[in-house]
Write a protein that holds these residues in place. Structure first.
Motif, PDB file in Angstrom:
ATOM      1  N   ASP A  53      28.390  29.953  36.852  1.00  0.00           N
ATOM      2  CA  ASP A  53      29.244  28.956  37.509  1.00  0.00           C
ATOM      3  C   ASP A  53      30.632  28.856  36.864  1.00  0.00           C
ATOM      4  O   ASP A  53      30.809  28.171  35.853  1.00  0.00           O
ATOM      5  CB  ASP A  53      28.550  27.586  37.463  1.00  0.00           C
ATOM      6  N   GLN A 109      35.483  37.599  43.329  1.00  0.00           N
ATOM      7  CA  GLN A 109      35.198  36.253  43.797  1.00  0.00           C
ATOM      8  C   GLN A 109      34.450  35.422  42.752  1.00  0.00           C
ATOM      9  O   GLN A 109      34.360  34.212  42.874  1.00  0.00           O
ATOM     10  CB  GLN A 109      34.344  36.374  45.055  1.00  0.00           C
ATOM     11  N   ASN A 110      33.888  36.085  41.731  1.00  0.00           N
ATOM     12  CA  ASN A 110      33.135  35.362  40.698  1.00  0.00           C
ATOM     13  C   ASN A 110      34.013  34.923  39.535  1.00  0.00           C
ATOM     14  O   ASN A 110      33.532  34.275  38.621  1.00  0.00           O
ATOM     15  CB  ASN A 110      32.047  36.271  40.092  1.00  0.00           C
ATOM     16  N   LYS A 129      41.453  28.948  44.292  1.00  0.00           N
ATOM     17  CA  LYS A 129      40.762  28.270  45.394  1.00  0.00           C
ATOM     18  C   LYS A 129      40.913  26.747  45.275  1.00  0.00           C
ATOM     19  O   LYS A 129      41.330  26.076  46.224  1.00  0.00           O
ATOM     20  CB  LYS A 129      39.274  28.667  45.357  1.00  0.00           C
ATOM     21  N   ALA A 185      37.391  26.444  35.931  1.00  0.00           N
ATOM     22  CA  ALA A 185      38.497  26.476  36.896  1.00  0.00           C
ATOM     23  C   ALA A 185      39.053  25.070  37.122  1.00  0.00           C
ATOM     24  O   ALA A 185      40.267  24.872  37.220  1.00  0.00           O
ATOM     25  CB  ALA A 185      38.027  27.088  38.211  1.00  0.00           C
ATOM     26  N   VAL A 231      33.155  27.317  38.099  1.00  0.00           N
ATOM     27  CA  VAL A 231      33.897  26.163  38.633  1.00  0.00           C
ATOM     28  C   VAL A 231      34.325  25.166  37.538  1.00  0.00           C
ATOM     29  O   VAL A 231      35.470  24.700  37.555  1.00  0.00           O
ATOM     30  CB  VAL A 231      33.095  25.472  39.759  1.00  0.00           C
ATOM     31  N   HIS A 262      38.571  31.068  41.301  1.00  0.00           N
ATOM     32  CA  HIS A 262      38.228  29.659  41.544  1.00  0.00           C
ATOM     33  C   HIS A 262      39.391  28.727  41.210  1.00  0.00           C
ATOM     34  O   HIS A 262      39.532  27.679  41.839  1.00  0.00           O
ATOM     35  CB  HIS A 262      36.944  29.294  40.803  1.00  0.00           C
TER      36      HIS A 262
END
Lengths: 80, 259
Positions: B224, B17-18, B26, B229, B226, B23
């Motif tokens: 982070d 999930q990291n 997602k 991503a 994100v 991401h």
């Protein structure tokens, strides 16, 4: 999770046996997953993730480094 | 309407999930994409993590087993994908692996066998994956995005993985040249150091991460994924229609700062 009940203990043991494809005869609480069973780091991540799903809790992925055997998994869970 | 509305995107490398790959999947779903995943080496782990995507635990997200060094699996990939979608609009290459002997200060002594294995899995695989997916991008082209770590400099202990990433950068440029006429773009996102499980296997990670915290004009959070991503999702979208062979640095600005 302050208290590790017998149910939780059994549940976690079963997860570890399934992911590492070993049986109770291969693994005591102090048997090292990587050095003695030959597990890789992703197997430990899978154990962590499966425990999260099974117990409905969240465990910081950084804790995977501490989870070297069953005893340390129970330590991590007690603090989770 | 999201920027990936109606797009069908294949995402490799979703293991935790990291990870950046998780991401990407997602955010791509949030932006309207239909996601397919490949899994290796632990399909059960990818399937478990897939249930944490916005599509939820009940979605039957396709998870296709794919070892990018396995010629048989690569040859079968288009048919495996066609079981779920008629074509692809994007592919995310989030794959890198090297034997521990090829990292960690053993540069001068690593065997060709180990180095070759790192380059096969981390560099050549971009070409292999692209060639497998090209028949699925015949109509309307597509976007291939890979994950890089700035290979223009030598880093502490990164060793042959750094060489593999330098090769990946060149591979992306050549791929861009060869698949461009089919309307397929190939770009890389060079992220700063992220504290993912992949990074935990890299000795010297924390030394490199310290450089980022000192030098990044925008600052850098190793926790982070994100920002990297989001850059991947942008490159998968129609908003970079004339950009290919490019490396987008998502590193807080470190690559442009001398000291």
């Amino acid at each position: 999770m302050a208290e590790i009940t017998d149910d939780v203990r059994e549940n976690v043991q079963k997860i570890v046996y399934d992911v590492l494809e070993v049986g109770p005869e291969d693994l005591t609480e102090t048997t090292l997953f990587v050095d003695e069973i030959g597990a890789d780091s992703l197997a430990i991540i899978e154990i962590l993730t499966t425990i999260e799903d099974s117990l409905g809790i969240a465990i910081d992925q950084a804790e995977a480094k501490r989870m070297v055997n069953l005893a340390t998994i129970f330590e991590v869970l007690a603090e989770a | 309407m999201g920027i990936l509305e109606g797009k069908r995107i294949l995402v490799t490398g979703v293991l935790t999930q990291n990870s950046i790959a998780f991401h990407v999947a997602k955010i791509a779903q949030e932006e309207g994409a239909q996601i397919l995943l490949t899994a290796y080496p632990r399909r059960t782990l990818t399937e478990r993590i897939a249930k944490r995507l916005p599509s939820g635990p009940d979605a039957s997200l396709p998870v296709i087993e794919l070892d990018v060094t396995n010629a048989t699996q690569l040859a079968e990939l288009p048919d495996r994908i066609r079981e779920h979608v008629s074509g692809l609009d994007g592919v995310v290459h989030a794959i890198g692996a090297a034997p521990q002997t090829a990292l960690g200060g053993n540069f001068l002594n690593a065997s060709w066998e180990d180095v070759g294995s790192a380059i096969h899995a981390s560099t050549y695989s971009l070409k292999s994956l692209a060639v497998s997916c090209l028949p699925l991008m015949k109509d309307g082209g597509g976007s291939i995005v890979g994950l890089d770590f700035d290979a223009s400099q030598a880093w502490p202990l990164y060793d042959w993985m750094g060489v593999a990433k330098a090769g990946l950068e060149s591979c992306a440029r050549y791929l861009a040249k060869y698949v461009g006429p089919q309307g397929v773009r190939v770009n890389l996102v060079a992220a700063g150091p992220l504290d993912t499980p992949a990074a935990q296997g890299i000795p010297g990670f924390h030394d490199v991460a310290d450089v980022w915290s000192e030098r990044a004009p925008l600052g850098w959070k190793t926790s982070d994924p994100v920002p990297a991503a989001k850059a991947c999702v942008a490159l998968l979208s129609d908003w970079f229609p004339a950009t290919t062979g490019e490396i987008v640095h998502v590193d807080g600005g470190v690559n442009v700062i001398g000291a």
